[in-house]
Design an enzyme around this catalytic site. Sequence first.
Site, PDB file in Angstrom:
ATOM      1  N   LYS A 151      42.893   8.764  70.791  1.00  0.00           N
ATOM      2  CA  LYS A 151      44.071   8.595  71.567  1.00  0.00           C
ATOM      3  C   LYS A 151      44.861   7.219  71.759  1.00  0.00           C
ATOM      4  CE  LYS A 151      46.311  10.660  75.636  1.00  0.00           C
ATOM      5  NZ  LYS A 151      45.799  11.471  76.827  1.00  0.00           N
ATOM      6  N   SER A 226      48.728  15.120  77.762  1.00  0.00           N
ATOM      7  CA  SER A 226      49.528  13.919  76.708  1.00  0.00           C
ATOM      8  C   SER A 226      48.459  13.751  75.552  1.00  0.00           C
ATOM      9  CB  SER A 226      49.329  12.863  77.855  1.00  0.00           C
ATOM     10  OG  SER A 226      48.063  12.432  78.149  1.00  0.00           O
ATOM     11  N   SER A 250      45.317  16.827  80.326  1.00  0.00           N
ATOM     12  CA  SER A 250      45.908  16.190  79.199  1.00  0.00           C
ATOM     13  C   SER A 250      44.913  16.392  78.100  1.00  0.00           C
ATOM     14  CB  SER A 250      46.084  14.653  79.413  1.00  0.00           C
ATOM     15  OG  SER A 250      47.017  14.671  80.245  1.00  0.00           O
TER      16      SER A 250
END
Length: 584
Positions: A151, A226, A250
């Site tokens: 990420k 996210s 997330s």
Amino acid sequence: MSDFVDFCWDVLEDSRLPLVVCTTLVGVLTVYVERKFYTRQQYKRKVQGKNEERQKALQDVLKSLDTDDKGLADKRKQILTLTLPRLTQQLQDGQLSAVQVLQAFQEKALAVHDGINCITEPVPNALARAQELDSTDQKSGLLYGVPVSIKDNINIKGMANTLGLVKYLENYAEEDSVIVRVLKKQGAVPFVKTNIPQTMFDIACSNPLFGTTLNPRDPTRSPGGSSGGEAALIGGGGSILGIGNDIAGSIRIPAHFCGICGFKPTANRLSKQGYFTCAPGLQGVVSTCGPMARDVDSLVLVMRALLVPDMFQLDPLVPPIPFRHEIYESKKPLKVGYFLDWELKMATPALTRAMKVTKEALEKAGHKLVQFQPPKSDHAFYDIVVKCMLADGGKTISNRISGEIANPRLKSQLPYLTMSYFWRKVVGFLLKPISPRIARGMSNRVLRTIYDLWQRLVEREEYIREFLAAWEEAGIDVLLCPAYPIPAFKYKGAPALSETVLYTNIFNLLNFPAGVVPVTKVTEEDDRLLDDYTGFDNDIFDRFVRKATKGAVGMPVAVQCVALPWQEEECHRLMKEVETVCKE
């Protein structure tokens, strides 16, 4: 600019103000507009420059993969069909090389990215690392030769952590995060970084710097946030293993939206050292890194690889608890608590059906399922979670976004984050007749003092004890509940839907390990029943939910598995049982 100046003169001359006043006003307005214009142009140049650099890096990787060798092309396709445990075995046995595996996933990742825009940048030294692994005689590490996607906000040395913001384009990591360092010690090859929503404060995945990431199952829908880029890449087949982080769902929300498995451990079971957060200093709602993969066995392999002495030595804040495989492999029937929906009554038909299907399958497999009533979930969300997350009055997010072009979805939430208590009460009062849900969130008092925050933290501890007491009274081993109230929603016209995060965020508040497992897909009947969905007293918010999720036939639906703190292995065991009994 000359047209603007002429326009100002025309307006001011008509006003018949003195010449000196007109001159001063035109001068002030011109300077203001020039500054805004210059800032906007400068911003656009930086975004354009970064994306040109990004595109060149991706093209360079693509060129390095070019081959006319049909045998090699077939080999790459065969590699993509392997499970992670099978892949690691063939790498250890020497049937596959690290370079072969890396290039297979690089090729697939770039193809997936072309359709859904999930990669921010390739890791520059990935090929060199794979070649180095192949040059050594010792094939050590549980993840030897395995490509891993990371990420955007997790440190990889020499790469920027941007949060989707131009101001952080040169926020280069000085060293790898602890989790990346341990992955490398286990032989893994980080090969791409993946997209996030701007500041990571959204359940969609879009920012003005890298653009919008789409769902690999349906490009009109969100992949979640996210960790949306991670889930989209893995869900599209472009990565076999990814690392995200989770503060309100997330990891779990994107995994549910994209039809993969995702896991949030107890905070500090894995190191958090070396990742860039949107809200440093946040208390009461805890964040943690976690793995994302196609299946539960892959998650377990990653946890085994990470929970090793290297992790405990690099970050002494991580308790030295290795993965307890005997708990995961236990055959003892489980006593599973379950519920079909929270008090807030948001779960759409596909989600409640998924719960019923999973419950029945687990019972048929010999496990005992008992109803579990979570204590005061609405109180936990509105009176504790929201107040803790907005304890700074939204200043941290506001400071992050200052001087930036805000993504439209984030921009729509900023007033909610920063509004004073007086105006929150006014707006809440006006909204109450049409949306009690939103009105209740708006009416929450902004915390003004350290004392206010401490009181919320006391309430959090009381709620945790109350939840644990209910768990003990039910005598359950683990908990099964909806992953989220809705399947992946349409981007077009979808509001922030922030109230929906209760389904995942509550386990960050409690600090319980939780993971999601896909069990079914939205059916035509689910979609038809959505027409009758009223949620909570036909709240207007529920109409937004219905509109955003309508037409999701074929989209994946997951359930959520939960265990007590530090019992990750027990949670994984339930996840594996669910995966086994619900496999289609």
